[in-house]
Design a protein around this motif. Structure first.
Motif, PDB file in Angstrom:
ATOM      1  N   MET A   1       0.838  -1.193   0.000  1.00  0.00           N
ATOM      2  CA  MET A   1       0.000   0.000   0.000  1.00  0.00           C
ATOM      3  C   MET A   1       0.876   1.248   0.000  1.00  0.00           C
ATOM      4  SD  MET A   1      -3.021   1.153   2.661  1.00  0.00           S
ATOM      5  CE  MET A   1      -2.989  -0.492   3.356  1.00  0.00           C
ATOM      6  N   SER A   2       0.588   2.191  -0.894  1.00  0.00           N
ATOM      7  CA  SER A   2       1.393   3.405  -0.990  1.00  0.00           C
ATOM      8  C   SER A   2       1.115   4.331   0.187  1.00  0.00           C
ATOM      9  CB  SER A   2       1.075   4.140  -2.298  1.00  0.00           C
ATOM     10  OG  SER A   2      -0.250   4.646  -2.260  1.00  0.00           O
ATOM     11  N   ILE A   3       2.034   5.259   0.424  1.00  0.00           N
ATOM     12  CA  ILE A   3       1.877   6.233   1.498  1.00  0.00           C
ATOM     13  C   ILE A   3       0.633   7.090   1.257  1.00  0.00           C
ATOM     14  CG2 ILE A   3       2.895   8.272   2.602  1.00  0.00           C
ATOM     15  CD1 ILE A   3       5.633   7.045   2.129  1.00  0.00           C
ATOM     16  N   ASN A   4       0.401   7.437  -0.003  1.00  0.00           N
ATOM     17  CA  ASN A   4      -0.769   8.242  -0.346  1.00  0.00           C
ATOM     18  C   ASN A   4      -2.072   7.517   0.007  1.00  0.00           C
ATOM     19  OD1 ASN A   4      -2.142  10.523  -1.678  1.00  0.00           O
ATOM     20  ND2 ASN A   4      -2.665   9.018  -3.256  1.00  0.00           N
ATOM     21  N   THR A   5      -2.121   6.218  -0.293  1.00  0.00           N
ATOM     22  CA  THR A   5      -3.310   5.428   0.038  1.00  0.00           C
ATOM     23  C   THR A   5      -3.483   5.314   1.543  1.00  0.00           C
ATOM     24  OG1 THR A   5      -3.131   4.155  -2.010  1.00  0.00           O
ATOM     25  CG2 THR A   5      -4.422   3.181  -0.234  1.00  0.00           C
ATOM     26  N   LYS A   6      -2.388   5.098   2.263  1.00  0.00           N
ATOM     27  CA  LYS A   6      -2.455   5.018   3.723  1.00  0.00           C
ATOM     28  C   LYS A   6      -2.997   6.323   4.307  1.00  0.00           C
ATOM     29  CE  LYS A   6       1.304   1.698   4.528  1.00  0.00           C
ATOM     30  NZ  LYS A   6       2.648   1.509   5.119  1.00  0.00           N
ATOM     31  N   PHE A   7      -2.547   7.437   3.772  1.00  0.00           N
ATOM     32  CA  PHE A   7      -3.014   8.734   4.268  1.00  0.00           C
ATOM     33  C   PHE A   7      -4.512   8.900   4.023  1.00  0.00           C
ATOM     34  CE2 PHE A   7      -4.136  13.157   3.401  1.00  0.00           C
ATOM     35  CZ  PHE A   7      -3.760  13.761   4.601  1.00  0.00           C
ATOM     36  N   LYS A   8      -4.957   8.555   2.813  1.00  0.00           N
ATOM     37  CA  LYS A   8      -6.378   8.702   2.485  1.00  0.00           C
ATOM     38  C   LYS A   8      -7.252   7.837   3.378  1.00  0.00           C
ATOM     39  CE  LYS A   8      -6.040  10.095  -2.369  1.00  0.00           C
ATOM     40  NZ  LYS A   8      -6.376   9.727  -3.769  1.00  0.00           N
ATOM     41  N   LEU A   9      -6.841   6.591   3.586  1.00  0.00           N
ATOM     42  CA  LEU A   9      -7.624   5.687   4.423  1.00  0.00           C
ATOM     43  C   LEU A   9      -7.595   6.128   5.883  1.00  0.00           C
ATOM     44  CD1 LEU A   9      -6.614   2.209   2.933  1.00  0.00           C
ATOM     45  CD2 LEU A   9      -8.663   3.564   2.453  1.00  0.00           C
ATOM     46  N   SER A  10      -6.451   6.619   6.348  1.00  0.00           N
ATOM     47  CA  SER A  10      -6.329   7.076   7.732  1.00  0.00           C
ATOM     48  C   SER A  10      -7.224   8.284   7.992  1.00  0.00           C
ATOM     49  CB  SER A  10      -4.870   7.421   8.056  1.00  0.00           C
ATOM     50  OG  SER A  10      -4.041   6.285   7.928  1.00  0.00           O
ATOM     51  N   LEU A  11      -7.244   9.238   7.053  1.00  0.00           N
ATOM     52  CA  LEU A  11      -8.101  10.407   7.204  1.00  0.00           C
ATOM     53  C   LEU A  11      -9.573  10.004   7.156  1.00  0.00           C
ATOM     54  CD1 LEU A  11      -8.452  13.438   7.501  1.00  0.00           C
ATOM     55  CD2 LEU A  11      -8.189  13.663   5.002  1.00  0.00           C
ATOM     56  N   MET A  12      -9.895   9.048   6.310  1.00  0.00           N
ATOM     57  CA  MET A  12     -11.265   8.531   6.258  1.00  0.00           C
ATOM     58  C   MET A  12     -11.683   7.981   7.616  1.00  0.00           C
ATOM     59  SD  MET A  12     -12.672   5.191   4.150  1.00  0.00           S
ATOM     60  CE  MET A  12     -11.627   4.103   5.161  1.00  0.00           C
ATOM     61  N   MET A  13     -10.827   7.166   8.230  1.00  0.00           N
ATOM     62  CA  MET A  13     -11.132   6.585   9.536  1.00  0.00           C
ATOM     63  C   MET A  13     -11.224   7.676  10.600  1.00  0.00           C
ATOM     64  SD  MET A  13     -11.630   3.319   9.723  1.00  0.00           S
ATOM     65  CE  MET A  13     -11.366   1.790   8.817  1.00  0.00           C
ATOM     66  N   PHE A  14     -10.336   8.661  10.537  1.00  0.00           N
ATOM     67  CA  PHE A  14     -10.353   9.764  11.504  1.00  0.00           C
ATOM     68  C   PHE A  14     -11.709  10.460  11.492  1.00  0.00           C
ATOM     69  CE2 PHE A  14      -9.941  14.202  12.651  1.00  0.00           C
ATOM     70  CZ  PHE A  14      -9.146  14.177  13.784  1.00  0.00           C
ATOM     71  N   LEU A  15     -12.180  10.819  10.304  1.00  0.00           N
ATOM     72  CA  LEU A  15     -13.447  11.529  10.194  1.00  0.00           C
ATOM     73  C   LEU A  15     -14.630  10.635  10.555  1.00  0.00           C
ATOM     74  CD1 LEU A  15     -12.750  13.494   6.878  1.00  0.00           C
ATOM     75  CD2 LEU A  15     -12.968  14.472   9.174  1.00  0.00           C
ATOM     76  N   GLU A  16     -14.585   9.362  10.153  1.00  0.00           N
ATOM     77  CA  GLU A  16     -15.676   8.427  10.440  1.00  0.00           C
ATOM     78  C   GLU A  16     -15.958   8.343  11.930  1.00  0.00           C
ATOM     79  OE1 GLU A  16     -18.552   5.285   9.761  1.00  0.00           O
ATOM     80  OE2 GLU A  16     -17.624   6.732   8.407  1.00  0.00           O
ATOM     81  N   PHE A  17     -14.913   8.244  12.740  1.00  0.00           N
ATOM     82  CA  PHE A  17     -15.104   8.069  14.174  1.00  0.00           C
ATOM     83  C   PHE A  17     -15.107   9.390  14.935  1.00  0.00           C
ATOM     84  CE2 PHE A  17     -14.191   3.864  12.724  1.00  0.00           C
ATOM     85  CZ  PHE A  17     -15.004   3.068  13.517  1.00  0.00           C
ATOM     86  N   PHE A  18     -14.568  10.454  14.338  1.00  0.00           N
ATOM     87  CA  PHE A  18     -14.766  11.795  14.897  1.00  0.00           C
ATOM     88  C   PHE A  18     -16.260  12.097  14.905  1.00  0.00           C
ATOM     89  CE2 PHE A  18     -15.513  16.317  14.489  1.00  0.00           C
ATOM     90  CZ  PHE A  18     -14.633  16.888  15.394  1.00  0.00           C
ATOM     91  N   ILE A  19     -16.925  11.733  13.817  1.00  0.00           N
ATOM     92  CA  ILE A  19     -18.371  11.956  13.700  1.00  0.00           C
ATOM     93  C   ILE A  19     -19.127  11.209  14.792  1.00  0.00           C
ATOM     94  CG2 ILE A  19     -20.376  11.421  12.236  1.00  0.00           C
ATOM     95  CD1 ILE A  19     -18.499  12.019   9.817  1.00  0.00           C
ATOM     96  N   TRP A  20     -18.816   9.949  14.968  1.00  0.00           N
ATOM     97  CA  TRP A  20     -19.519   9.140  15.961  1.00  0.00           C
ATOM     98  C   TRP A  20     -19.232   9.641  17.375  1.00  0.00           C
ATOM     99  CZ3 TRP A  20     -19.277   3.030  16.017  1.00  0.00           C
ATOM    100  CH2 TRP A  20     -20.392   2.548  16.694  1.00  0.00           C
ATOM    101  N   GLY A  21     -17.954   9.853  17.680  1.00  0.00           N
ATOM    102  CA  GLY A  21     -17.585  10.306  19.017  1.00  0.00           C
ATOM    103  C   GLY A  21     -18.007  11.727  19.310  1.00  0.00           C
ATOM    104  N   GLY A  22     -18.286  12.509  18.253  1.00  0.00           N
ATOM    105  CA  GLY A  22     -18.625  13.915  18.421  1.00  0.00           C
ATOM    106  C   GLY A  22     -20.002  14.170  19.008  1.00  0.00           C
ATOM    107  N   TRP A  23     -20.865  13.163  19.052  1.00  0.00           N
ATOM    108  CA  TRP A  23     -22.203  13.367  19.632  1.00  0.00           C
ATOM    109  C   TRP A  23     -22.682  12.190  20.474  1.00  0.00           C
ATOM    110  CZ3 TRP A  23     -26.743  10.564  18.354  1.00  0.00           C
ATOM    111  CH2 TRP A  23     -26.570   9.580  17.367  1.00  0.00           C
ATOM    112  N   PHE A  24     -22.196  10.990  20.154  1.00  0.00           N
ATOM    113  CA  PHE A  24     -22.742   9.796  20.788  1.00  0.00           C
ATOM    114  C   PHE A  24     -22.292   9.641  22.237  1.00  0.00           C
ATOM    115  CE2 PHE A  24     -23.528   5.133  21.044  1.00  0.00           C
ATOM    116  CZ  PHE A  24     -24.851   5.145  20.604  1.00  0.00           C
ATOM    117  N   VAL A  25     -21.084  10.089  22.549  1.00  0.00           N
ATOM    118  CA  VAL A  25     -20.557   9.949  23.913  1.00  0.00           C
ATOM    119  C   VAL A  25     -21.415  10.709  24.912  1.00  0.00           C
ATOM    120  CG1 VAL A  25     -18.597  10.446  25.421  1.00  0.00           C
ATOM    121  CG2 VAL A  25     -18.203   9.552  23.121  1.00  0.00           C
TER     122      VAL A  25
END
Length: 411
Positions: free
Chosen positions: A1-25
């Motif tokens: 996996m390229s560094i660019n792909t790792k960055f894109k997937l990591s940012l995707m995960m960051f936002l996905e769970f920022f959204i959940w943790g931002g109100w559900f907690v």
């Protein structure tokens, strides 16, 4: 996996769970203090997550594995979610709030399987690569909690009284819109079952993934996933209310300690996998729930506050060693054609059926153990999920057998 792909997937995960943790907690605290809900009403609101998870496998089966790119469906669902979350921000009573949280969860829960599908599609060795990507989701959850508690102070005693907790929904709405747009820039994840061949009803609905249950060990894991989510529901529904009622300061930021430990144990997960195997990994995760709730039952905000903090910090073991391990185990068992549907199926078992039962039980228990001064007997409340987790761990230990030749994970 390229560094660019790792960055894109990591940012995707960051936002996905920022959204959940931002109100559900803080949802439990918001519902009781700002919308004046009962335990049963809070249970109904939290149960929308489970109803969304039950519907999720059918959405994934009908769309992501068959017809459209997973990243495009991810984007559309988050854009829809942004609008629904904004409506939740504007609601000023439970009757107005409930329809939007219900619709939002139907849109959001399928995205948990979709981000996994997009990630796994880029990986050649998920056991080693997935935890590095997934850990950014945990970091996103942590950042959301720090913003709520330490930057904005929305969960402070004064903030709760002034109704500032509703701002969590506005913050999440913005983040959801950002991820919705960003999703169209993610690596292409075409449907594995695309083609002109005629498909059966079971294929269209993603029901083929349930063939995994013919594997005895996977069936035991599937049933354990349902049962262990009953105690998990107690945490989601009651943790912020519990800590707010006993007047813990900066409670959302302190609850983020659980995600800090999640980062650590996420990185240790591949090592634990290779040394101890899937059975012991899952078992440790279940036993951590037993210990966590016992600590909540007997801790307090005074001389025994360390017990509460340890209980919160155990979240890393509770979540990573069972739920993340379960996602990897499911991917190792699924064939190429049903990978997305299989992730949707385990979402159904955990956040769907298990937590639907769990929220219902937690609502009944919470309303039952109320003191004369309209507070809660938290010792009694927390000992119940601790006992359930212990029972599930014992049954899993006896029923789950050592695997001869696992696809990717040894036992």
């Amino acid at each position: 996996m390229s560094i660019n792909t790792k960055f894109k997937l990591s940012l995707m995960m960051f936002l996905e769970f920022f959204i959940w943790g931002g109100w559900f907690v803080t949802l439990g605290l918001f519902l009781e203090k700002n919308l004046n809900t009962t335990g049963a009403q809070s249970s109904a609101a939290f149960s929308t997550q489970s109803l969304g998870a039950i519907i999720a496998p059918f959405i994934i089966g009908m769309i992501a594995d068959k017809y459209f790119n997973a990243e495009r469906i991810l984007g559309i669902l988050h854009i829809i979610g942004a609008g629904l979350m904004y409506q939740m921000y504007q609601a000023d009573n439970f009757a107005a709030f409930y329809p939007y949280v219900f619709a939002y969860m139907i849109a959001y829960m399928p995205t948990l399987a979709l981000v996994n599908s997009v990630s796994f599609n880029q990986m050649t060795n998920p056991e080693k690569e997935f935890s590095i990507i997934r850990v950014w989701g945990t970091i996103g959850w942590i950042v959301a909690g720090l913003l709520i508690s330490l930057v904005f102070g929305w969960d402070s005693t004064a903030g709760v009284k002034e109704g500032l907790l509703k701002n969590t929904f506005l913050m999440t709405s913005i983040a959801s819109l950002v991820l919705g747009i960003y999703s169209f820039m993610l690596p292409k994840t075409p449907p594995k079952g695309a083609g002109g061949e005629k498909k059966s009803v079971s294929e269209i609905l993603g029901l083929d993934a349930f063939a995994l249950l013919k594997d005895r060990n996977y069936l035991i894991f599937f049933l354990a996933s349902i049962l262990i989510c009953i105690p998990l529901a107690f945490y989601y529904q009651n943790a912020s209310l519990f800590l707010g009622e006993i007047e813990m300061s900066n409670l959302t930021s302190k609850m983020a300690l659980g995600q800090v430990s999640e980062v650590l144990f996420m990185l240790l997960l591949p090592v634990f996998f290779s040394k101890f195997g899937i059975k012991k990994t899952l078992l440790v995760g279940m036993l951590a729930w037993v210990a966590r709730y016992a600590l909540f039952a007997y801790g307090n905000v005074n001389e025994l506050s360390f017990m509460l903090l340890i209980g919160i910090a155990l979240h890393g073991i509770c979540y990573d060693f069972f739920f993340v391990s379960g996602q990897i185990y499911t991917d190792s068992k699924a064939g190429v054609q049903i990978k997305s549907a299989a992730q949707g199926m385990i979402t159904l078992a955990t956040y769907g059926v298990g937590m639907l039962i769990g929220f219902w039980v937690a609502g009944i228990v919470t309303d039952t153990f109320i003191t004369p001064d309209n507070l809660h007997n938290w010792e009694a409340i927390w000992l119940i999920p601790s006992g359930i987790a212990m029972l599930v761990a014992i049954l899993f230990l006896l029923a789950f057998k050592k695997e001869r030749k696992p696809a990717a994970v040894t036992a």
